[in-house]
Write a protein that holds these residues in place. Structure first.
Motif, PDB file in Angstrom:
ATOM      1  N   ARG A   1       0.832  -1.206   0.000  1.00  0.00           N
ATOM      2  CA  ARG A   1       0.000   0.000   0.000  1.00  0.00           C
ATOM      3  C   ARG A   1       0.871   1.262   0.000  1.00  0.00           C
ATOM      4  O   ARG A   1       0.495   2.281  -0.605  1.00  0.00           O
ATOM      5  CB  ARG A   1      -0.953  -0.029   1.193  1.00  0.00           C
TER       6      ARG A   1
ATOM      7  N   GLU B   1       1.817   1.615  -3.629  1.00  0.00           N
ATOM      8  CA  GLU B   1       0.705   2.169  -4.405  1.00  0.00           C
ATOM      9  C   GLU B   1       0.608   3.679  -4.218  1.00  0.00           C
ATOM     10  O   GLU B   1       0.469   4.443  -5.193  1.00  0.00           O
ATOM     11  CB  GLU B   1      -0.608   1.515  -3.981  1.00  0.00           C
TER      12      GLU B   1
ATOM     13  N   TYR C   1      -6.265   4.510   3.398  1.00  0.00           N
ATOM     14  CA  TYR C   1      -5.106   3.925   4.087  1.00  0.00           C
ATOM     15  C   TYR C   1      -5.112   4.304   5.569  1.00  0.00           C
ATOM     16  O   TYR C   1      -4.980   3.443   6.452  1.00  0.00           O
ATOM     17  CB  TYR C   1      -3.844   4.450   3.401  1.00  0.00           C
TER      18      TYR C   1
END
Length: 223
Positions: free
Chosen positions: A182, A185, A205
């Protein structure tokens, strides 16, 4: 040496010690509840006990250390209210930094990418403590895009507090796995100028991270 010079040097030494201990907390070397014994710690750091006390007072003001009269100092254990406040601050600052990435020079993304790579490597090696540190360093590098030393210092302390909340987990792998992906990303979105998507991904997030951290504290407190 003048009195002013001596006081300035003492303050500088205390700040240096506070910084060193803050880093140890952020990197997971001093987990929540760890006693900070003056004699052994001052000997280890090769400093006077007075300098150590001043450094510990600074960390107490930052919410990283608890000072108990007649019992000494220990690394703090955070409560749910602390965690919620940390994430309020994270949202305000990290969204601002993600937006400011539009004005960042290419080289300013270097530290972010290095942290992402470190996190991916740590995850492959199943080194979950190192993965936690790399993720924190990634978000520290994100805030650095704002170009404010004061915000950098504040956020460094904030992330050290967050590491204390993360340090309560009983299953570090379960807690930490997937976050390197993540971080990658988010980095890719900001690096390529996809800021609207990046801010959206960042908010999801942070929501997920807050829930996970609060769930961990709840399990620990009720166990």
């Amino acid at each position: 040496m003048s009195l002013d010079t001596a006081e300035s040097e003492a303050a500088s030494a205390a700040e240096r010690i506070a910084g060193l201990l803050r880093d140890r907390i952020l990197e997971g070397e001093l987990p929540p509840g760890s006693p900070l014994r003056e004699v052994s710690l001052a000997t280890d750091l090769q400093i006077s006990r007075n300098t150590l006390r001043e450094g510990l007072r600074q960390l107490a003001l930052e919410g990283l250390v608890a000072l108990v009269p007649n019992r000494g100092a220990a690394v703090r254990r955070l409560m749910a209210a602390d965690v919620r406040d940390i994430y309020r601050a994270r949202r305000a600052l990290e969204v601002q930094a993600a937006t400011a990435s539009a004005l960042a020079e290419d080289e300013q993304f270097t530290d972010m990418e290095a942290a992402v790579i470190a996190g991916e490597r740590a995850e492959r090696e199943r080194a979950w403590g190192a993965a936690s540190t790399a993720s924190l360093r990634f978000h520290q590098a994100l805030i650095a895009l704002l170009g404010s030393r004061r915000l950098d210092d504040f956020f460094h302390s904030l992330l050290a507090q967050l590491r204390l909340a993360w340090g309560e987990t009983q299953d570090e792998e379960l807690f930490q796995r997937s976050w390197a992906g993540r971080d990658r990303e988010l980095f890719d979105l900001l690096r390529t100028g996809s800021r609207t998507q990046g801010v959206g991904a960042l908010l999801v997030y942070l929501d997920d991270s807050e829930r996970q951290t609060l769930d961990t504290l709840r399990r620990v407190r009720t166990a």
